[in-house]
Design a protein around this motif. Structure first.
Motif, short mmCIF file in Angstrom:
data_model
loop_
_atom_site.label_atom_id
_atom_site.label_comp_id
_atom_site.label_asym_id
_atom_site.label_seq_id
_atom_site.Cartn_x
_atom_site.Cartn_y
_atom_site.Cartn_z
N ASP A 1 0.70 -1.08 0.27
CA ASP A 1 -0.17 0.03 0.33
C ASP A 1 0.53 1.15 -0.01
O ASP A 1 0.20 2.40 -0.46
N ASN A 2 2.14 1.07 1.11
CA ASN A 2 2.60 2.50 0.34
C ASN A 2 3.16 2.72 -0.83
O ASN A 2 3.04 3.48 -1.03
N VAL A 3 3.34 1.20 -1.17
CA VAL A 3 4.15 1.96 -2.97
C VAL A 3 3.19 2.30 -4.13
O VAL A 3 2.79 3.65 -4.95
N MET A 4 2.01 1.99 -3.84
CA MET A 4 0.72 1.64 -4.53
C MET A 4 0.27 3.21 -4.61
O MET A 4 -0.26 3.64 -4.93
N SER A 5 0.13 3.99 -3.13
CA SER A 5 -0.66 5.26 -2.66
C SER A 5 0.04 6.22 -3.45
O SER A 5 -0.12 6.75 -4.53
N VAL A 6 1.65 6.09 -3.42
CA VAL A 6 2.56 6.99 -4.38
C VAL A 6 2.04 6.56 -5.67
O VAL A 6 2.27 7.72 -6.54
N LEU A 7 1.93 5.70 -6.24
CA LEU A 7 1.74 5.35 -7.84
C LEU A 7 0.66 5.75 -8.22
O LEU A 7 0.23 6.34 -9.09
N GLU A 8 -0.86 6.01 -7.07
CA GLU A 8 -1.98 6.22 -7.41
C GLU A 8 -1.68 7.86 -7.37
O GLU A 8 -3.00 8.81 -8.82
N ASP A 9 -0.79 8.61 -6.62
CA ASP A 9 -0.53 10.02 -6.99
C ASP A 9 -0.19 10.69 -7.93
O ASP A 9 -0.42 11.54 -8.24
N CYS A 10 0.37 9.88 -8.24
CA CYS A 10 1.76 10.00 -9.57
C CYS A 10 0.58 9.67 -10.87
O CYS A 10 0.82 11.29 -11.66
N VAL A 11 -1.25 8.91 -11.03
CA VAL A 11 -1.54 8.95 -11.62
C VAL A 11 -2.27 10.27 -11.72
O VAL A 11 -2.21 10.54 -13.23
N LYS A 12 -2.74 10.31 -10.66
CA LYS A 12 -3.74 11.76 -10.59
C LYS A 12 -2.84 13.49 -11.17
O LYS A 12 -3.39 13.68 -12.18
N LEU A 13 -1.70 13.45 -10.84
CA LEU A 13 -0.98 14.13 -11.20
C LEU A 13 -0.14 14.55 -12.25
O LEU A 13 0.10 15.30 -13.23
N LEU A 14 0.14 13.31 -13.01
CA LEU A 14 0.93 12.53 -14.65
C LEU A 14 0.27 12.43 -15.07
O LEU A 14 0.66 11.89 -16.44
N THR B 1 -2.02 12.88 -17.37
CA THR B 1 -1.78 13.41 -18.27
C THR B 1 -0.60 13.96 -19.13
O THR B 1 -0.66 13.75 -20.28
N LEU B 2 0.95 13.96 -18.37
CA LEU B 2 1.85 13.84 -19.09
C LEU B 2 2.37 12.36 -19.90
O LEU B 2 3.26 12.64 -20.90
N ILE B 3 1.63 11.18 -19.06
CA ILE B 3 2.38 10.61 -20.12
C ILE B 3 1.45 9.53 -20.72
O ILE B 3 -0.15 9.35 -20.56
N ARG B 4 1.98 9.18 -22.29
CA ARG B 4 1.44 9.06 -23.02
C ARG B 4 1.71 6.74 -23.31
O ARG B 4 3.35 6.81 -23.59
N PRO B 5 1.05 6.25 -22.71
CA PRO B 5 1.97 4.79 -22.17
C PRO B 5 2.55 4.62 -23.91
O PRO B 5 3.22 3.39 -23.79
N GLU B 6 2.11 4.88 -25.00
CA GLU B 6 2.26 3.68 -25.78
C GLU B 6 3.07 4.26 -26.24
O GLU B 6 3.56 3.72 -27.45
N LYS B 7 3.71 4.97 -26.08
CA LYS B 7 4.77 6.00 -26.83
C LYS B 7 5.92 6.96 -25.69
O LYS B 7 6.97 6.72 -26.55
N GLU B 8 5.60 6.29 -24.52
CA GLU B 8 7.16 6.63 -23.86
C GLU B 8 8.00 5.28 -23.86
O GLU B 8 7.66 4.68 -23.54
N VAL B 9 9.57 5.60 -23.97
CA VAL B 9 10.46 4.96 -24.04
C VAL B 9 11.08 5.69 -22.92
O VAL B 9 11.79 6.70 -22.73
#
Length: 611
Positions: A208-221, A223-231
């Motif tokens: 939960d500690n780790v997934m909590s960070v990643l949940e917030d990263c999805v909320k904040l970033l 729109t920045l991340i394009r999964p099919e294009k990010e390398v």
């Protein structure tokens, strides 16, 4: 392509495999020079074989299994294999000494260990008699097995796979059964802190500690991340909490993760892979910044003038762009600024981006403060450095910048779920799901940093009127002069490192009547300066003592002192011929200065500056 967020790391990984099985997720370089490609399904297959191998060795639920290796594809495969049998991963830095590794293995009670190659294996074999709990050693590199002749507890990664295939044929569904049983509050990893002041402490982090960070990263970033294009080009140690988070973020965002061969080949790998996003530490950008300035100012005068004009135009362009985005009324950049910037972008800034492959848009940066000048420089060049702040005890970031809210000199605003307050003495306190479960087998230390659910970070800082957090120093690193002045050395050191000639800068003066500094220089810059000023020398150590070099550093110190209060100024300094390194024991594996070690080792030099 969707983001994946489940309550556990293992659940997130399995959902990723089910959702995008055939998507290219990983690339590694073969000895032939070609890049090997793995889909998420391929990665899962290899991971499961390793997980069944661990079950075959008798690894039980809750068992601690360590990984002693540099960053490579087997690292996350071993990590997921451990978690998939409901074990607990214990990372060990590849640069750790034999004594460090032995301490971590014994303290964590690790029953099995993955090692990379002969270098790590030799450290373990040196301490084998002292390792009370260790029963199994698995070696990634088959060439290292020659050292283990006659030792039945040492097997290769390939042999673990053979054991796994046999076990899988008898219990094909066992991994899925264990994964479903895993709960979010189970301990996923015990990460040992670098230990700048004493014995490393084992930080227990849950799923939960780790997934909590990643949940917030999805909320904040998100729109920045394009999964099919990010390398990504991956090079940070996965033993460090930022690297660990990066490895797990791959399962959430589904991007393509390409493994740099090693740090020495990073520049070449960047130009090969052409990443769009990287996780980095400030040192990567500091070196690139210094290299650009050295190259530019070593040529003809017109080249340096062009570069400086480009920076002025670039700064104006960024400022106008920020104003255009701010406020409620839409505004446009002036035509003149746009034309000038487009010209200098083609002539100057595109070449800077080419050093990172040409496609890099953003970098997630943490682990140490980034000088504001360097952040602004790369923003002008078209690369956004999104600085964040966090600790191992918070599973990495609790604050981060976003592309629309970049404030250099700060570490961004708190993540959505995070509460931050400043104590009366300036210490930063955090309350969040991200805060660790405690220090392993150390309730006293845990109690010392927790008060009513608030984690005491040990960092000093303040929150500005816009809500951005600024770190000023470490609480334990504060210098108290004999005159009673409280001084934050990190502030002075970061200012000093903004001068291109300076490599490392360590301020000293606790219980003294004034401040002094130990300085190491940028060797490339120093040699170039010597050649330009006809300074003859036989070796670099001799050059650092030359009167003209000392005078050059004195001039930098004088400029630095103009930016400081009188009681913060550096009165004397000593130039050291060699830099502080992890191997010398003067830096932690996460590249933080061990102040006590440095002070003790250079006591004679420091004392001489107070005579």
């Amino acid at each position: 392509m969707p983001f994946i967020l489940e309550s556990t790391i293992t659940g997130t990984f399995q959902k990723r495999v089910q959702t995008t099985p055939d998507v290219l997720g990983f690339r590694t370089k073969l000895p032939t020079g070609e890049w090997n490609q793995l889909s998420f399904k391929d990665f899962d297959f290899q991971m499961r074989i390793a997980a069944h191998g661990l079950l075959s060795l008798g690894i039980e639920e809750g068992a601690k299994v360590a990984i002693f290796s540099n960053t490579r594809i087997e690292w996350p495969q071993a990590d997921m294999a451990i978690l998939s049998v409901r074990g607990i991963t214990v990372p060990i830095y590849a640069s750790n000494t034999a004594d460090d590794a032995a301490f971590i293995l014994n303290h964590s009670e690790s029953v099995a260990l993955f090692v990379e190659d002969s270098k790590q294996l030799s450290k373990i074999l040196e301490k084998r008699a002292e390792l009370k709990f260790l029963k199994h050693i698995i070696v990634f590199e088959p060439g290292a097995m020659g050292q283990a002749s006659g030792l039945s507890e040492v097997i290769s990664w390939q042999s673990l796979g053979e054991l796994g295939r046999r076990h899988k044929s008898h219990e094909p569904n066992r991994i899925d059964e264990l994964t479903k049983k895993t709960t979010s509050h189970e301990t996923a990893t015990i990460c040992y802190t670098s230990g700048t002041t004493g014995i490393p402490k084992g930080v227990m982090l849950s799923h939960d500690n780790v997934m909590s960070v990643l949940e917030d990263c999805v909320k904040l970033l998100g729109t920045l991340i394009r999964p099919e294009k990010e390398v990504l080009v991956t090079f940070l140690p996965f033993s460090h909490i930022i690297g660990k988070l990066e490895s797990i973020a791959t399962y959430v965002f589904g991007w393509q993760e390409c493994y740099a061969v090693n740090f020495d080949t990073l520049s070449h790998n960047l130009t090969e892979i052409k990443p769009t996003l990287i996780f980095a530490v400030p040192r990567v950008f500091e070196k690139a910044f210094n290299r650009v300035h050295t190259t530019t100012h070593s040529g003809p005068e017109w080249k340096a003038d062009l570069f400086e004009k480009a920076l002025r135009v670039g700064k104006k362009y960024v400022e106008e762009n920020q104003k255009a985005k701010a406020g409620g009324e839409p505004r446009k950049l002036s035509l003149k600024t746009r034309i000038e910037y487009a010209l200098f972008d083609k002539l100057v800034f595109s070449r800077i981006r080419d050093r990172f492959g040409g496609n890099l848009r953003h970098s997630i940066c943490g682990g140490a403060p980034l000088p504001a000048e360097i952040g602004a420089f790369f923003q002008i060049a078209g690369i956004n450095i999104l600085e964040g702040y966090g600790l191992t005890e918070t599973a990495a970031p609790v604050t981060v910048m976003t592309p629309s809210e970049i404030r250099f000199g700060t570490v961004g605003r708190p993540l959505p779920e995070v509460a931050i307050k400043i104590a009366e003495d300036g210490e930063i306190l955090i309350k969040s799901r991200k805060v660790f479960q405690g220090y392993y087998k150390n309730q006293e230390e845990t109690a010392a940093v927790m008060t009513d659910g608030w984690f005491h970070t040990g960092d000093i800082g303040h929150i500005d009127y816009e809500g951005f957090l600024k770190i000023t120093d470490r609480k334990k690193d504060l210098i108290i002069t004999s005159g009673g002045k409280n001084i934050a050395p990190q502030k002075i050191e970061n200012l000093a490192k903004s001068f291109k000639f300076i490599n490392q800068f360590v301020v000293h003066g606790d219980q003294r009547n004034y401040l002094t500094a130990l300085v190491t220089l940028d060797k490339e810059q120093v040699v170039q300066y010597a050649n330009e000023h006809q300074i003859l020398f036989s070796d670099y150590a001799e050059l650092t003592k030359h009167a003209k070099i000392v005078a050059k550093v004195q001039k930098i110190i004088d400029e630095l002192n103009l930016k400081l209060a009188s009681f913060e100024t550096i009165k004397r300094f000593a130039i050291l011929p060699t830099e502080f390194t992890v191997d010398s024991g003067e830096m932690t594996p996460s590249l933080k200065i061990k102040r006590k070690v440095v002070s003790d080792r250079h006591k004679t030099t420091l004392d001489a500056m107070y005579e």
